[in-house]
Design a protein around this motif. Structure first.
Motif, PDB file in Angstrom:
ATOM      1  N   SER A 236     -27.144  53.364 -24.165  1.00 39.20           N
ATOM      2  CA  SER A 236     -27.204  54.666 -24.832  1.00 39.20           C
ATOM      3  C   SER A 236     -25.852  55.380 -24.748  1.00 39.20           C
ATOM      4  N   GLU A 237     -25.810  56.570 -25.359  1.00 38.40           N
ATOM      5  CA  GLU A 237     -24.594  57.379 -25.290  1.00 38.40           C
ATOM      6  C   GLU A 237     -24.377  57.948 -23.898  1.00 38.40           C
ATOM      7  N   ASN A 238     -25.424  58.003 -23.082  1.00 45.82           N
ATOM      8  CA  ASN A 238     -25.328  58.493 -21.706  1.00 45.82           C
ATOM      9  C   ASN A 238     -25.833  57.382 -20.769  1.00 45.82           C
ATOM     10  N   PRO A 239     -24.952  56.413 -20.449  1.00 47.77           N
ATOM     11  CA  PRO A 239     -25.394  55.219 -19.722  1.00 47.77           C
ATOM     12  C   PRO A 239     -25.533  55.397 -18.206  1.00 47.77           C
ATOM     13  N   HIS A 240     -25.989  56.561 -17.781  1.00 50.50           N
ATOM     14  CA  HIS A 240     -26.132  56.818 -16.352  1.00 50.50           C
ATOM     15  C   HIS A 240     -27.593  56.672 -15.938  1.00 50.50           C
ATOM     16  N   ILE A 241     -27.865  55.695 -15.104  1.00 49.20           N
ATOM     17  CA  ILE A 241     -29.221  55.394 -14.676  1.00 49.20           C
ATOM     18  C   ILE A 241     -29.630  56.359 -13.572  1.00 49.20           C
ATOM     19  N   THR A 242     -30.769  57.010 -13.779  1.00 50.42           N
ATOM     20  CA  THR A 242     -31.271  57.903 -12.733  1.00 50.42           C
ATOM     21  C   THR A 242     -31.966  57.075 -11.656  1.00 50.42           C
ATOM     22  N   ILE A 243     -32.101  57.684 -10.498  1.00 54.38           N
ATOM     23  CA  ILE A 243     -32.798  57.021  -9.395  1.00 54.38           C
ATOM     24  C   ILE A 243     -34.225  56.681  -9.801  1.00 54.38           C
ATOM     25  N   THR A 244     -34.874  57.581 -10.510  1.00 55.32           N
ATOM     26  CA  THR A 244     -36.238  57.348 -10.950  1.00 55.32           C
ATOM     27  C   THR A 244     -36.331  56.096 -11.822  1.00 55.32           C
ATOM     28  N   GLN A 245     -35.404  55.951 -12.774  1.00 49.58           N
ATOM     29  CA  GLN A 245     -35.395  54.763 -13.625  1.00 49.58           C
ATOM     30  C   GLN A 245     -35.125  53.506 -12.799  1.00 49.58           C
ATOM     31  N   PHE A 246     -34.158  53.580 -11.914  1.00 50.56           N
ATOM     32  CA  PHE A 246     -33.737  52.410 -11.142  1.00 50.56           C
ATOM     33  C   PHE A 246     -34.874  51.862 -10.283  1.00 50.56           C
ATOM     34  N   VAL A 247     -35.609  52.733  -9.618  1.00 50.30           N
ATOM     35  CA  VAL A 247     -36.658  52.260  -8.708  1.00 50.30           C
ATOM     36  C   VAL A 247     -37.918  51.804  -9.446  1.00 50.30           C
ATOM     37  N   GLN A 248     -37.998  52.046 -10.754  1.00 50.91           N
ATOM     38  CA  GLN A 248     -39.163  51.580 -11.503  1.00 50.91           C
ATOM     39  C   GLN A 248     -39.262  50.060 -11.514  1.00 50.91           C
ATOM     40  N   VAL A 249     -38.119  49.366 -11.480  1.00 45.44           N
ATOM     41  CA  VAL A 249     -38.159  47.903 -11.525  1.00 45.44           C
ATOM     42  C   VAL A 249     -38.886  47.344 -10.304  1.00 45.44           C
ATOM     43  N   PRO A 250     -38.441  47.645  -9.073  1.00 46.36           N
ATOM     44  CA  PRO A 250     -39.193  47.099  -7.938  1.00 46.36           C
ATOM     45  C   PRO A 250     -40.592  47.697  -7.796  1.00 46.36           C
ATOM     46  N   HIS A 251     -40.784  48.949  -8.214  1.00 41.95           N
ATOM     47  CA  HIS A 251     -42.119  49.559  -8.138  1.00 41.95           C
ATOM     48  C   HIS A 251     -43.114  48.854  -9.054  1.00 41.95           C
ATOM     49  N   ARG A 252     -42.659  48.441 -10.212  1.00 35.77           N
ATOM     50  CA  ARG A 252     -43.564  47.858 -11.199  1.00 35.77           C
ATOM     51  C   ARG A 252     -43.817  46.368 -11.001  1.00 35.77           C
ATOM     52  N   PHE A 253     -42.964  45.696 -10.250  1.00 34.58           N
ATOM     53  CA  PHE A 253     -43.161  44.264 -10.028  1.00 34.58           C
ATOM     54  C   PHE A 253     -43.674  44.058  -8.618  1.00 34.58           C
ATOM     55  N   ASP A 254     -44.988  44.057  -8.486  1.00 36.03           N
ATOM     56  CA  ASP A 254     -45.651  43.940  -7.192  1.00 36.03           C
ATOM     57  C   ASP A 254     -45.663  42.476  -6.752  1.00 36.03           C
ATOM     58  N   LEU A 255     -44.772  42.135  -5.819  1.00 36.36           N
ATOM     59  CA  LEU A 255     -44.657  40.758  -5.356  1.00 36.36           C
ATOM     60  C   LEU A 255     -45.884  40.285  -4.594  1.00 36.36           C
ATOM     61  N   SER A 256     -46.657  41.212  -4.068  1.00 34.90           N
ATOM     62  CA  SER A 256     -47.811  40.821  -3.258  1.00 34.90           C
ATOM     63  C   SER A 256     -48.884  40.111  -4.079  1.00 34.90           C
ATOM     64  N   VAL A 257     -48.824  40.212  -5.414  1.00 35.31           N
ATOM     65  CA  VAL A 257     -49.798  39.499  -6.230  1.00 35.31           C
ATOM     66  C   VAL A 257     -49.607  37.987  -6.125  1.00 35.31           C
ATOM     67  N   LEU A 258     -48.479  37.563  -5.589  1.00 29.43           N
ATOM     68  CA  LEU A 258     -48.189  36.130  -5.476  1.00 29.43           C
ATOM     69  C   LEU A 258     -48.756  35.503  -4.215  1.00 29.43           C
ATOM     70  N   GLY A 259     -49.394  36.285  -3.384  1.00 25.95           N
ATOM     71  CA  GLY A 259     -50.026  35.718  -2.200  1.00 25.95           C
ATOM     72  C   GLY A 259     -49.594  36.420  -0.930  1.00 25.95           C
ATOM     73  N   ILE A 260     -50.254  36.058   0.135  1.00 26.99           N
ATOM     74  CA  ILE A 260     -50.050  36.716   1.425  1.00 26.99           C
ATOM     75  C   ILE A 260     -48.609  36.606   1.905  1.00 26.99           C
ATOM     76  N   ALA A 261     -47.949  35.503   1.628  1.00 27.46           N
ATOM     77  CA  ALA A 261     -46.568  35.322   2.083  1.00 27.46           C
ATOM     78  C   ALA A 261     -45.625  36.329   1.442  1.00 27.46           C
ATOM     79  N   PHE A 262     -46.002  36.836   0.273  1.00 32.25           N
ATOM     80  CA  PHE A 262     -45.131  37.765  -0.428  1.00 32.25           C
ATOM     81  C   PHE A 262     -45.470  39.230  -0.128  1.00 32.25           C
ATOM     82  N   VAL A 263     -46.524  39.469   0.633  1.00 33.13           N
ATOM     83  CA  VAL A 263     -46.898  40.836   1.001  1.00 33.13           C
ATOM     84  C   VAL A 263     -45.782  41.464   1.846  1.00 33.13           C
ATOM     85  N   TYR A 264     -45.257  40.701   2.820  1.00 31.12           N
ATOM     86  CA  TYR A 264     -44.172  41.221   3.659  1.00 31.12           C
ATOM     87  C   TYR A 264     -42.947  41.528   2.806  1.00 31.12           C
TER      88      TYR A 264
END
Length: 189
Positions: A28-56
């Motif tokens: 975009s014309e303002n390419p500055h990523i906010t903290i809220t946008q940045f943390v959406q990636v790890p928040h939205r990809f729940d690794l724990s769905v892959l099994g108990i080993a990924f819960v940690y």
């Protein structure tokens, strides 16, 4: 007034949406990523769905996200945090927000490489080789030899088959699975 009910999104769709939002901001014309946008990636990809080993691992990622969010405003940019910590001489301190931003950036890069490697290695019903290749490229250069061996061992022990991996991260996303990309993915698994 009729209300539409939105179909549930799969773990993969959530990840794609978060990455697309980041790409839109960067382009975009303002390419500055906010903290809220940045943390959406790890928040939205729940690794724990892959099994108990990924819960940690998922808990560890959430801990890093919480450190990044600590004392941040939702509109504060990643760049502003990095600049402030560099100026204060705290960027390289253990558990600084800067260190954790770098770690989350590497995790995003690893996720991208895992999917690229899976596409390259279409044959076997395994994600072990793609996971190891992505780890070796992104995280291994920063780990001691014993840690690298341990990660390789755990990936070999706990990675689900590719079919299980995709069935899990696509669960409930009938909209995506009805697209041509989804149909191709189904044929591969």
């Amino acid at each position: 007034m009729a209300h539409s009910i939105e179909a549930p999104k799969s773990t993969l769709r959530n990840l794609v949406d978060a990455l697309q939002a980041l790409a839109n901001t960067i382009n975009s014309e303002n390419p500055h990523i906010t903290i809220t946008q940045f943390v959406q990636v790890p928040h939205r990809f729940d690794l724990s769905v892959l099994g108990i080993a990924f819960v940690y691992l998922n808990w560890h990622v959430e801990e890093k996200v919480n450190i990044i969010l600590k004392d941040s405003t939702s509109e504060e940019t990643v760049h502003a945090i990095l600049q402030r910590e560099i100026a204060a001489g705290t960027a390289k301190k253990k558990n600084s927000r800067s260190i954790n931003i770098v770690r989350m950036t590497r995790l995003i890069e690893m996720a991208k490489l895992v999917f690229q490697q899976i596409k390259i290695n279409e044959g076997p019903d395994s994600i072990i080789d793609p996971m190891i290749a992505a780890y070796d490229q992104v995280f291994a250069p920063y780990h001691e030899p014993n840690a690298k061996e341990e990660v390789h061992s755990k990936l070999k022990e706990f990675c689900p088959p590719k079919s299980t991996f995709f069935n899990t991260i696509l669960k409930g996303d009938d909209v995506f699975m009805s697209t041509e990309v989804g149909a191709q993915l189904l044929r591969q698994i």
